[in-house]
Design an enzyme around this catalytic site. Sequence first.
Site, PDB file in Angstrom:
ATOM      1  N   ASP A   9       9.402  -9.239  51.706  1.00  0.00           N
ATOM      2  CA  ASP A   9       9.988  -9.489  53.044  1.00  0.00           C
ATOM      3  C   ASP A   9      11.159 -10.484  53.079  1.00  0.00           C
ATOM      4  OD1 ASP A   9       7.823  -7.887  53.631  1.00  0.00           O
ATOM      5  OD2 ASP A   9       6.834  -9.271  54.997  1.00  0.00           O
ATOM      6  N   LYS A 106       6.092  -1.695  55.729  1.00  0.00           N
ATOM      7  CA  LYS A 106       4.727  -1.970  56.208  1.00  0.00           C
ATOM      8  C   LYS A 106       4.794  -2.498  57.631  1.00  0.00           C
ATOM      9  CE  LYS A 106       4.812  -6.558  54.186  1.00  0.00           C
ATOM     10  NZ  LYS A 106       4.759  -7.318  55.426  1.00  0.00           N
ATOM     11  N   CYS A 151       2.476 -13.121  54.200  1.00  0.00           N
ATOM     12  CA  CYS A 151       2.591 -11.856  53.456  1.00  0.00           C
ATOM     13  C   CYS A 151       2.466 -12.027  51.948  1.00  0.00           C
ATOM     14  CB  CYS A 151       3.875 -11.140  53.837  1.00  0.00           C
ATOM     15  SG  CYS A 151       3.763 -10.527  55.548  1.00  0.00           S
TER      16      CYS A 151
HETATM   17  C1  VGL Z   1       5.166 -12.078  58.011  1.00  0.00           C
HETATM   18  C2  VGL Z   1       4.354 -12.840  59.989  1.00  0.00           C
HETATM   19  C3  VGL Z   1       4.577 -11.614  60.587  1.00  0.00           C
HETATM   20  C4  VGL Z   1       5.492 -12.379  56.583  1.00  0.00           C
HETATM   21  C5  VGL Z   1       5.383 -10.842  58.568  1.00  0.00           C
HETATM   22  O1  VGL Z   1       6.336 -11.669  55.990  1.00  0.00           O
HETATM   23  O2  VGL Z   1       4.915 -13.336  56.028  1.00  0.00           O
HETATM   24  N1  VGL Z   1       4.630 -13.060  58.719  1.00  0.00           N
HETATM   25  N2  VGL Z   1       5.090 -10.615  59.859  1.00  0.00           N
END
Ligand code: VGL
Length: 204
Positions: A9, A106, A151
């Site tokens: 991410d 995702k 994540c």
């Molecule tokens: C994430 C919160 C919401 C992350 C993703 O990538 O850690 N955290 N969506």
Amino acid sequence: MTKALIVIDVQNDFCPGGALAVPGGDEIVPMINGMMTGFDAVILTQDWHPKGHSSFASSHSGKSPFETAKMTYGAQVLWPDHCVQNTSGAAFHPDLRTDADLIIRKGYRTDIDSYSAFFENDQTTPTGLHGYLKERGFNNLTMVGLATDFCVAFSALDAVRLGYKVEVALAACRAIDMEGSLAVALEKMKNAEVTLGQAGVSKY
Ligand code: VGL
Ligand code: ZN
């Protein structure tokens, strides 16, 4: 070799100026780019929510970001709207190398969030990453990216459960750290025998 680098991410919304900015989120990009050549495969994950996703506080009347809500699968932290499909916030950081073997998205089902690269937050719906890694024969995973305490940690813990040898290269991760979430995540990873180290980082 059978070592894969999983880059979690590294997207604009998780970097300074983004909707759910992780402090220093952009600082790790050069290090991650440098690490990529040291692995047999590079896999990027991309948080990829539809508008009105159930993890957004804006989808729950009277709720603010960082409060929790009860979902069918348990408690869920509510976030500011972030990583909405096809927006610039959902795009990878512009300097991140994206010449990866696989990009796995995702969190695209409205009713379930997905922190882990392997399973959605109901802990049973698979993303398909395990099948891909198994079929290609990877059993050794190094994880980097955002955010360490969400994540990255959820992905690392699932990977251990699935039988992989897992290292999280902490120098190439950054955390949200809300209400002690980083300390909890580090403790869980240590107990699960995730190596908290610097794999591949020192060369860069
Ligand atoms: C994430 C919160 C919401 C992350 C993703 O990538 O850690 N955290 N969506
Ligand atoms: Zn998300």
